[in-house]
Design an enzyme around this catalytic site. Structure first.
Site: not given
Length: 297
Positions: A52, A96, A119
């Protein structure tokens, strides 16, 4: 002849469009910023975060990475999230997963400012998705929609079967499939570990999405002739290779390929789209928070 869906090619096209949006924002003095928070020693999580960060750099998105020792109290993570919520340079926040057992996952998701929840997992954003007014679509399901559109797979009126009911893929995928919108209007069935006669249901699918986390659970006998098969799984299984393992999906590729009209490989299918759509959501967040309009791909 079965079409092998190339996720890298589709992701590259989307990222080209995102890069153009980043330039538009830059012209107005805005640099999109994505903060990643890692509270784990898990090798796979570290790899995902690195990917990412690398993609952010390629696209001109500012990346802010924060690592917290897994044995730190939950309050350390929550304090860090609070600081990122208040930081105007940070437009998107991604914690994460997984987090340590002593940290409640739901509390983490609820702590993130919904406007920075790129997200799409905060309850407010989940509610907006279900209501048909999504702020940020969850990255993997949104990426699947982009794959289907790129390969002209029609969902309107189709029978879609989603195997898996996770909050990350299964549930939002089903919600997107039933929306009155592009990439939706499908008659959708969600199957899971308690489903009876699973193969009977999967064989009826025009579009089959496998998101179980079980290696090669779906084989060719469970795929209908001419179906489009989307394999979300990425599983490590022991193999006689230099690394001692190989990556396989939730679909047994070789047998399913004999029945499908189109199928995603693992790796190189859905995975690249997940990261591309995270970048998409980050740029959208920067646009919404700055008031600078962009034309997202």
């Amino acid at each position: 002849m079965t079409t092998i869906i190339d996720g890298n090619e589709v992701a590259d096209g989307i990222q080209d469009g995102i890069a153009s949006c980043v330039e538009t924002l830059a012209d107005e003095g805005v640099t999109p910023g994505l903060a990643t928070v890692l509270m784990s020693d898990d090798d796979a999580s570290e790899t995902y975060v690195s990917m990412k960060q690398r993609t952010c750099e390629e696209l001109g998105i500012e990346s802010y990475h924060h690592e917290i020792a897994p044995d730190e109290p939950a309050s350390t993570l929550f304090d860090r999230i609070d600081a990122l919520n208040d930081d105007p340079a940070v437009h998107g926040i991604l914690v994460q997963m997984p987090v340590p057992d002593h940290v409640e996952k739901r509390a983490v998701l609820e702590r993130i400012d919904p406007a920075k929840d790129v997200d799409g997992f905060h309850p407010e954003n989940v509610g907006r998705l279900v209501a048909g007014n999504a702020r940020y679509k969850p990255c993997t399901p949104h990426g699947i929609q982009k794959l289907l559109a790129a390969y002209d797979v029609e969902t309107e009126g189709a029978d879609a079967v989603v195997v898996g009911r996770s909050d990350i893929v299964g549930k939002p995928m089903a919600n997107l499939f039933i929306q009155r919108d592009a990439g939706g209007n499908a008659t959708t069935t969600v199957c899971h570990s308690r489903t009876k006669n699973l193969a009977e249901k999967t064989r009826n699918a025009d579009v089959l999405v496998a998101a179980t986390g079980v290696p090669e659970m779906i084989d060719g006998e469970m795929v209908g002739e001419g179906a489009t098969v989307i394999d979300v799984g990425v599983n490590r299984v022991e193999a006689d290779t230099e690394k001692g393992y190989e990556l396989v999906g939730d679909v047994e590729f070789e047998s399913a390929k004999e029945k499908a009209s189109a199928i995603t490989p693992v790796p190189g299918g859905v995975g690249p789209l997940t990261i591309a759509m995270l970048m998409y959501n980050t740029v959208k967040a920067a646009s919404l928070q700055s008031g600078v309009a962009v034309d997202l791909p």
